[in-house]
Design a protein around this motif. Structure first.
Motif, PDB file in Angstrom:
ATOM      1  N   ASP A   1       6.030 -99.577  -3.735  1.00  0.00           N
ATOM      2  CA  ASP A   1       5.502-100.796  -3.129  1.00  0.00           C
ATOM      3  C   ASP A   1       4.060-101.055  -3.540  1.00  0.00           C
ATOM      4  O   ASP A   1       3.582-102.198  -3.471  1.00  0.00           O
ATOM      5  N   PHE A   2       3.351 -99.998  -3.958  1.00  0.00           N
ATOM      6  CA  PHE A   2       1.940-100.140  -4.315  1.00  0.00           C
ATOM      7  C   PHE A   2       1.720-100.152  -5.828  1.00  0.00           C
ATOM      8  O   PHE A   2       0.583-100.195  -6.287  1.00  0.00           O
ATOM      9  N   ALA A   3       2.804-100.122  -6.586  1.00  0.00           N
ATOM     10  CA  ALA A   3       2.684-100.150  -8.041  1.00  0.00           C
ATOM     11  C   ALA A   3       2.081-101.480  -8.480  1.00  0.00           C
ATOM     12  O   ALA A   3       2.428-102.543  -7.974  1.00  0.00           O
ATOM     13  N   GLY A   4       1.149-101.402  -9.404  1.00  0.00           N
ATOM     14  CA  GLY A   4       0.564-102.623  -9.937  1.00  0.00           C
ATOM     15  C   GLY A   4      -0.601-103.178  -9.146  1.00  0.00           C
ATOM     16  O   GLY A   4      -1.140-104.228  -9.500  1.00  0.00           O
ATOM     17  N   VAL A   5      -0.993-102.499  -8.058  1.00  0.00           N
ATOM     18  CA  VAL A   5      -2.156-102.959  -7.302  1.00  0.00           C
ATOM     19  C   VAL A   5      -3.398-102.860  -8.191  1.00  0.00           C
ATOM     20  O   VAL A   5      -3.624-101.839  -8.853  1.00  0.00           O
ATOM     21  N   GLU A   6      -4.177-103.898  -8.204  1.00  0.00           N
ATOM     22  CA  GLU A   6      -5.368-103.938  -9.056  1.00  0.00           C
ATOM     23  C   GLU A   6      -6.340-102.824  -8.676  1.00  0.00           C
ATOM     24  O   GLU A   6      -6.592-102.570  -7.498  1.00  0.00           O
ATOM     25  N   GLN A   7      -6.868-102.139  -9.686  1.00  0.00           N
ATOM     26  CA  GLN A   7      -7.827-101.065  -9.452  1.00  0.00           C
ATOM     27  C   GLN A   7      -9.224-101.658  -9.239  1.00  0.00           C
ATOM     28  O   GLN A   7      -9.704-102.454 -10.037  1.00  0.00           O
ATOM     29  N   ARG A   8      -9.854-101.248  -8.148  1.00  0.00           N
ATOM     30  CA  ARG A   8     -11.170-101.751  -7.807  1.00  0.00           C
ATOM     31  C   ARG A   8     -12.087-100.583  -7.459  1.00  0.00           C
ATOM     32  O   ARG A   8     -11.637 -99.460  -7.257  1.00  0.00           O
ATOM     33  N   LYS A   9     -13.364-100.857  -7.352  1.00  0.00           N
ATOM     34  CA  LYS A   9     -14.331 -99.800  -7.102  1.00  0.00           C
ATOM     35  C   LYS A   9     -14.173 -99.224  -5.701  1.00  0.00           C
ATOM     36  O   LYS A   9     -14.185 -98.007  -5.503  1.00  0.00           O
ATOM     37  N   GLY A  10     -14.048-100.081  -4.703  1.00  0.00           N
ATOM     38  CA  GLY A  10     -13.900 -99.615  -3.328  1.00  0.00           C
ATOM     39  C   GLY A  10     -12.506 -99.068  -3.073  1.00  0.00           C
ATOM     40  O   GLY A  10     -11.520 -99.535  -3.653  1.00  0.00           O
ATOM     41  N   LYS A  11     -12.406 -98.037  -2.222  1.00  0.00           N
ATOM     42  CA  LYS A  11     -11.121 -97.401  -1.941  1.00  0.00           C
ATOM     43  C   LYS A  11     -10.747 -97.511  -0.464  1.00  0.00           C
ATOM     44  O   LYS A  11     -11.599 -97.709   0.400  1.00  0.00           O
ATOM     45  N   ALA A  12      -9.449 -97.334  -0.224  1.00  0.00           N
ATOM     46  CA  ALA A  12      -8.940 -97.271   1.146  1.00  0.00           C
ATOM     47  C   ALA A  12      -7.879 -96.181   1.204  1.00  0.00           C
ATOM     48  O   ALA A  12      -6.902 -96.219   0.443  1.00  0.00           O
ATOM     49  N   VAL A  13      -8.088 -95.196   2.074  1.00  0.00           N
ATOM     50  CA  VAL A  13      -7.074 -94.161   2.306  1.00  0.00           C
ATOM     51  C   VAL A  13      -5.965 -94.786   3.147  1.00  0.00           C
ATOM     52  O   VAL A  13      -6.221 -95.363   4.207  1.00  0.00           O
ATOM     53  N   ILE A  14      -4.730 -94.681   2.658  1.00  0.00           N
ATOM     54  CA  ILE A  14      -3.576 -95.249   3.355  1.00  0.00           C
ATOM     55  C   ILE A  14      -2.632 -94.111   3.707  1.00  0.00           C
ATOM     56  O   ILE A  14      -2.124 -93.410   2.828  1.00  0.00           O
ATOM     57  N   VAL A  15      -2.403 -93.917   5.011  1.00  0.00           N
ATOM     58  CA  VAL A  15      -1.591 -92.796   5.490  1.00  0.00           C
ATOM     59  C   VAL A  15      -0.288 -93.314   6.094  1.00  0.00           C
ATOM     60  O   VAL A  15      -0.295 -94.180   6.964  1.00  0.00           O
ATOM     61  N   GLY A  16       0.822 -92.777   5.592  1.00  0.00           N
ATOM     62  CA  GLY A  16       2.133 -93.048   6.163  1.00  0.00           C
ATOM     63  C   GLY A  16       2.833 -91.729   6.434  1.00  0.00           C
ATOM     64  O   GLY A  16       2.210 -90.660   6.406  1.00  0.00           O
ATOM     65  N   ASP A  17       4.132 -91.791   6.665  1.00  0.00           N
ATOM     66  CA  ASP A  17       4.901 -90.562   6.881  1.00  0.00           C
ATOM     67  C   ASP A  17       5.256 -89.979   5.517  1.00  0.00           C
ATOM     68  O   ASP A  17       6.193 -90.427   4.860  1.00  0.00           O
ATOM     69  N   ALA A  18       4.487 -88.984   5.086  1.00  0.00           N
ATOM     70  CA  ALA A  18       4.705 -88.385   3.771  1.00  0.00           C
ATOM     71  C   ALA A  18       5.785 -87.312   3.784  1.00  0.00           C
ATOM     72  O   ALA A  18       6.083 -86.714   2.749  1.00  0.00           O
ATOM     73  N   GLY A  19       6.369 -87.039   4.950  1.00  0.00           N
ATOM     74  CA  GLY A  19       7.465 -86.083   5.031  1.00  0.00           C
ATOM     75  C   GLY A  19       7.069 -84.696   4.541  1.00  0.00           C
ATOM     76  O   GLY A  19       6.000 -84.169   4.871  1.00  0.00           O
ATOM     77  N   GLU A  20       7.916 -84.102   3.712  1.00  0.00           N
ATOM     78  CA  GLU A  20       7.681 -82.743   3.213  1.00  0.00           C
ATOM     79  C   GLU A  20       6.495 -82.671   2.258  1.00  0.00           C
ATOM     80  O   GLU A  20       6.032 -81.572   1.929  1.00  0.00           O
ATOM     81  N   THR A  21       5.994 -83.812   1.802  1.00  0.00           N
ATOM     82  CA  THR A  21       4.865 -83.785   0.871  1.00  0.00           C
ATOM     83  C   THR A  21       3.517 -83.736   1.585  1.00  0.00           C
ATOM     84  O   THR A  21       2.477 -83.687   0.923  1.00  0.00           O
ATOM     85  N   PHE A  22       3.515 -83.771   2.909  1.00  0.00           N
ATOM     86  CA  PHE A  22       2.275 -83.479   3.637  1.00  0.00           C
ATOM     87  C   PHE A  22       1.908 -82.013   3.379  1.00  0.00           C
ATOM     88  O   PHE A  22       2.689 -81.109   3.653  1.00  0.00           O
ATOM     89  N   ASP A  23       0.748 -81.757   2.858  1.00  0.00           N
ATOM     90  CA  ASP A  23       0.277 -80.383   2.724  1.00  0.00           C
ATOM     91  C   ASP A  23      -1.253 -80.396   2.802  1.00  0.00           C
ATOM     92  O   ASP A  23      -1.885 -81.466   2.822  1.00  0.00           O
TER      93      ASP A  23
END
Length: 256
Positions: free
Chosen positions: A96-118
């Motif tokens: 869903d986030f593929a192709g989002v324009e790369q910019r200088k400012g960032k935003a941490v986006i947290v969802g349910d990462a399931g087993e990949t939470f580490d």
């Protein structure tokens, strides 16, 4: 007066990969009425396209424009605020986030990462926050009903951990965010006071909808519902019903 209905999907329309008994017929009854209908989900493990496809396979044909997800809200936020996402989400959501324009400012986006939470991924997100990145939570849900019929940790506890560590408060994009409910209502030109929310989560679906200004919120006893949930959060449900079929019956009586 009731002119619109918002439906949660997991736990309301289906459990696991099986439709709730009578759910397809209940949704068809809503379709045949004069009510506007939208589907509002806090799912953060699947892309919007895959959720639409899953609903179709289960007998719920839904147009993409009828489905509102936290990732969709995040994409709008990133565009409005000109930020690049630092994703802490499930791999299946990343398209869903593929192709989002790369910019200088960032935003941490947290969802349910399931087993990949580490620890490594959580710490990378923590460090990005400490370096000034914005902090977005796709959803704050505590639990969800897993494939084994038991409750599992959802994204909320991990959001809380990052909030505690960074001493930053996340902006919530999915339910119970008022902006999330408002976006769905606006799309069908329905005033909040004339809308009904149907969900299985007494906190995010029900209390969230009522705080957001919806006129009614019906809690179903399917999905993640557990005995006594209706008394755990305020505002309390307008009504507690057995399932989506009973919810549609309630709506029909209220309109008659």
């Amino acid at each position: 007066m009731i002119s619109g209905v918002l439906l949660d999907i997991a736990g309301v329309l289906y459990d696991g990969n099986v439709p709730v008994p009578g759910a397809t017929e209940a949704v068809e009854r809503l379709r045949q009425s004069e009510l506007s209908l939208r589907f509002v989900s806090n799912t953060t493990r699947s892309s919007k396209a895959s959720v639409v496809a899953q609903l179709g396979r289960l007998g719920f044909p839904v147009a993409a424009s009828e489905l509102f997800t936290p990732a969709q809200a995040a994409l709008s936020w990133l565009e409005d605020h000109k930020r690049t996402p630092h994703l802490l989400v499930h791999p299946d959501l990343e398209p869903d986030f593929a192709g989002v324009e790369q910019r200088k400012g960032k935003a941490v986006i947290v969802g349910d990462a399931g087993e990949t939470f580490d620890y490594r991924r959580l710490n990378r997100a923590f460090r990005a926050l400490m370096e000034g990145a914005e902090f977005l939570a796709l959803a704050p849900n505590r639990t969800f009903k897993d494939a084994d019929e038991k409750l599992s940790l959802d994204a909320g506890p991990f959001v809380a951990a990052l909030e505690f560590g960074s001493q930053r408060k996340a902006t919530v994009l999915g339910k119970p965010s008022k902006a999330f409910f408002d976006a769905a209502l606006t799309s069908m030109n329905c005033p909040g006071a004339e809308a009904v929310m149907v969900g299985d989560d007494a906190e995010a679906d029900i209390a969230g909808a009522l705080k957001a200004g919806l006129g009614h919120a019906l809690l179903v006893r399917t999905g993640k519902y557990r005995q006594g949930d209706e008394k755990r959060f305020k505002p309390r449900p307008t009504a507690v019903v057995e399932d989506i079929g009973a919810a549609v019956d309630w709506i029909a009586r209220k309109r008659s």
